[in-house]
Design a protein around this motif. Sequence first.
Motif, PDB file in Angstrom:
ATOM      1  N   LEU A   1      31.815  44.266  45.146  1.00 33.04           N
ATOM      2  CA  LEU A   1      31.395  45.632  44.820  1.00 33.04           C
ATOM      3  C   LEU A   1      30.550  45.655  43.551  1.00 33.04           C
ATOM      4  N   LYS A   2      29.730  46.685  43.440  1.00 29.78           N
ATOM      5  CA  LYS A   2      28.913  46.913  42.249  1.00 29.78           C
ATOM      6  C   LYS A   2      29.384  48.199  41.573  1.00 29.78           C
ATOM      7  N   ALA A   3      28.894  48.421  40.358  1.00 28.81           N
ATOM      8  CA  ALA A   3      29.221  49.632  39.592  1.00 28.81           C
ATOM      9  C   ALA A   3      30.729  49.831  39.532  1.00 28.81           C
ATOM     10  N   LEU A   4      31.444  48.800  39.120  1.00 31.36           N
ATOM     11  CA  LEU A   4      32.896  48.813  39.139  1.00 31.36           C
ATOM     12  C   LEU A   4      33.489  49.668  38.029  1.00 31.36           C
ATOM     13  N   ALA A   5      34.607  50.311  38.343  1.00 32.86           N
ATOM     14  CA  ALA A   5      35.489  50.911  37.340  1.00 32.86           C
ATOM     15  C   ALA A   5      36.839  50.242  37.513  1.00 32.86           C
ATOM     16  N   LEU A   6      37.390  49.674  36.427  1.00 34.01           N
ATOM     17  CA  LEU A   6      38.629  48.906  36.479  1.00 34.01           C
ATOM     18  C   LEU A   6      39.760  49.669  35.801  1.00 34.01           C
ATOM     19  N   LYS A   7      40.949  49.478  36.300  1.00 36.67           N
ATOM     20  CA  LYS A   7      42.119  50.185  35.789  1.00 36.67           C
ATOM     21  C   LYS A   7      42.532  49.626  34.437  1.00 36.67           C
ATOM     22  N   PRO A   8      42.641  50.465  33.429  1.00 30.84           N
ATOM     23  CA  PRO A   8      43.081  49.975  32.110  1.00 30.84           C
ATOM     24  C   PRO A   8      44.490  49.394  32.186  1.00 30.84           C
ATOM     25  N   GLY A   9      44.723  48.399  31.353  1.00 29.81           N
ATOM     26  CA  GLY A   9      46.043  47.802  31.292  1.00 29.81           C
ATOM     27  C   GLY A   9      46.345  46.804  32.372  1.00 29.81           C
ATOM     28  N   THR A  10      45.351  46.432  33.170  1.00 32.41           N
ATOM     29  CA  THR A  10      45.564  45.435  34.234  1.00 32.41           C
ATOM     30  C   THR A  10      44.746  44.168  33.995  1.00 32.41           C
ATOM     31  N   ARG A  11      44.334  43.943  32.756  1.00 30.79           N
ATOM     32  CA  ARG A  11      43.520  42.773  32.394  1.00 30.79           C
ATOM     33  C   ARG A  11      42.259  42.712  33.248  1.00 30.79           C
ATOM     34  N   ASP A  12      41.614  43.885  33.439  1.00 34.17           N
ATOM     35  CA  ASP A  12      40.389  43.992  34.243  1.00 34.17           C
ATOM     36  C   ASP A  12      40.600  43.471  35.659  1.00 34.17           C
ATOM     37  N   CYS A  13      41.770  43.717  36.211  1.00 32.21           N
ATOM     38  CA  CYS A  13      42.090  43.222  37.547  1.00 32.21           C
ATOM     39  C   CYS A  13      41.892  44.283  38.608  1.00 32.21           C
ATOM     40  N   VAL A  14      42.577  45.429  38.491  1.00 31.84           N
ATOM     41  CA  VAL A  14      42.644  46.411  39.571  1.00 31.84           C
ATOM     42  C   VAL A  14      41.378  47.255  39.602  1.00 31.84           C
ATOM     43  N   VAL A  15      40.706  47.258  40.759  1.00 34.90           N
ATOM     44  CA  VAL A  15      39.463  48.005  40.931  1.00 34.90           C
ATOM     45  C   VAL A  15      39.796  49.444  41.321  1.00 34.90           C
ATOM     46  N   LEU A  16      39.324  50.400  40.532  1.00 36.52           N
ATOM     47  CA  LEU A  16      39.536  51.822  40.813  1.00 36.52           C
ATOM     48  C   LEU A  16      38.421  52.395  41.683  1.00 36.52           C
ATOM     49  N   SER A  17      37.194  51.945  41.470  1.00 35.65           N
ATOM     50  CA  SER A  17      36.071  52.457  42.246  1.00 35.65           C
ATOM     51  C   SER A  17      34.909  51.486  42.166  1.00 35.65           C
ATOM     52  N   GLY A  18      33.963  51.670  43.057  1.00 32.13           N
ATOM     53  CA  GLY A  18      32.771  50.832  43.075  1.00 32.13           C
ATOM     54  C   GLY A  18      31.930  51.155  44.296  1.00 32.13           C
ATOM     55  N   ILE A  19      30.828  50.456  44.436  1.00 33.00           N
ATOM     56  CA  ILE A  19      29.917  50.666  45.567  1.00 33.00           C
ATOM     57  C   ILE A  19      29.766  49.346  46.318  1.00 33.00           C
ATOM     58  N   LEU A  20      29.979  49.409  47.626  1.00 36.03           N
ATOM     59  CA  LEU A  20      29.829  48.239  48.482  1.00 36.03           C
ATOM     60  C   LEU A  20      28.557  48.366  49.309  1.00 36.03           C
ATOM     61  N   ASN A  21      27.692  47.378  49.224  1.00 38.42           N
ATOM     62  CA  ASN A  21      26.585  47.241  50.165  1.00 38.42           C
ATOM     63  C   ASN A  21      27.132  46.447  51.345  1.00 38.42           C
ATOM     64  N   ASP A  22      27.586  47.161  52.355  1.00 33.06           N
ATOM     65  CA  ASP A  22      28.362  46.558  53.432  1.00 33.06           C
ATOM     66  C   ASP A  22      27.517  45.622  54.285  1.00 33.06           C
TER      67      ASP A  22
END
Length: 334
Positions: A119-140
Amino acid sequence: MAGLLLVATTACAGPGTATPAAGTGVVGPGTAAATATASPGTDGTPLDPETTPGVDVPGVGAPHQQPAFASKALQVLATLPVKGRAPKTGYSRNQFGPAWADVDHNGCDTRNDMLRRDLKALALKPGTRDCVVLSGILNDPYTAAAINFLRGNATSTAVQIDHVVALSDAWQKGAQQLSPAQRLSFANDPLNLLAVDGPANQSKSDGDAATWLPPNKSYRCSYVARQISVKSSYGLWVTQAEHDAMARVLADCPDALAPTNQPAAAPAQAAAPAPAQQPAPAQVQMAPAPAPAPAAVTYANCTAVRAAGAAPIHIGQPGYSSRLDRDGDGVGCE
């Protein structure tokens, strides 16, 4: 884990991958279960585990890096055995280990690793060591559509992680003979994983190339080449109908290469001329039977390398494996 000789991408390649396939020195899978699941996808795979770290499995996996390149997909297809399907008896998702295990020990489950990779334009969940992806854009790659991913019980399934070679299909074409550790590697191998459109993934189910191809025709060469790589890597076979379907796709791109798990070696530095002898030309070989081969020296992890007094271990030295080389610079267990 040592990768086997595979194959490389086409001009219409999708997201890059590179975790070594099942091979020697594999330590058995961990016994912990995945931390959480949501709605099951194809092969019963959970689509959106709300986890922080995934299950850490010693000795399996390696950092995600871009694939190296080797043989033409058609050449490797010719090495795959052609057989009928084995019975599906005994198949379950659990035969391939806990869903989305943390095989590369980076603190993130494989699903989130693949979302962050694809995915691009990622937003990651705080407190997860930049692990959990909250949102993004997939060029499928399967539909050629841009898909907005938003994590949530009602929205996460818009983007699913597809096993390019479905687990059920693999089970019926040789994976029953793999060890539990090899099947765990297969289920979490980035070479065999793509973030894709959820409905397209559901439509595919556990189909092979004879029964399902991506609606996006420009991606079909890459898709088939990747399936060939995966099957070659893990010593799986194809049915006659599947072989013929793959050959038809590749007839439109006969020079297509497919991705390999084996990272590309660093360019060799020029050496001073040796008047007494000339260097022998490099030999390029195709593995006639693509099954994991034992190595003379293997190490389960860097602790074992250090205990043997072999650290740091360089690419080309006995026992070197890309899973020991986190940053992919050719030097492991630094």
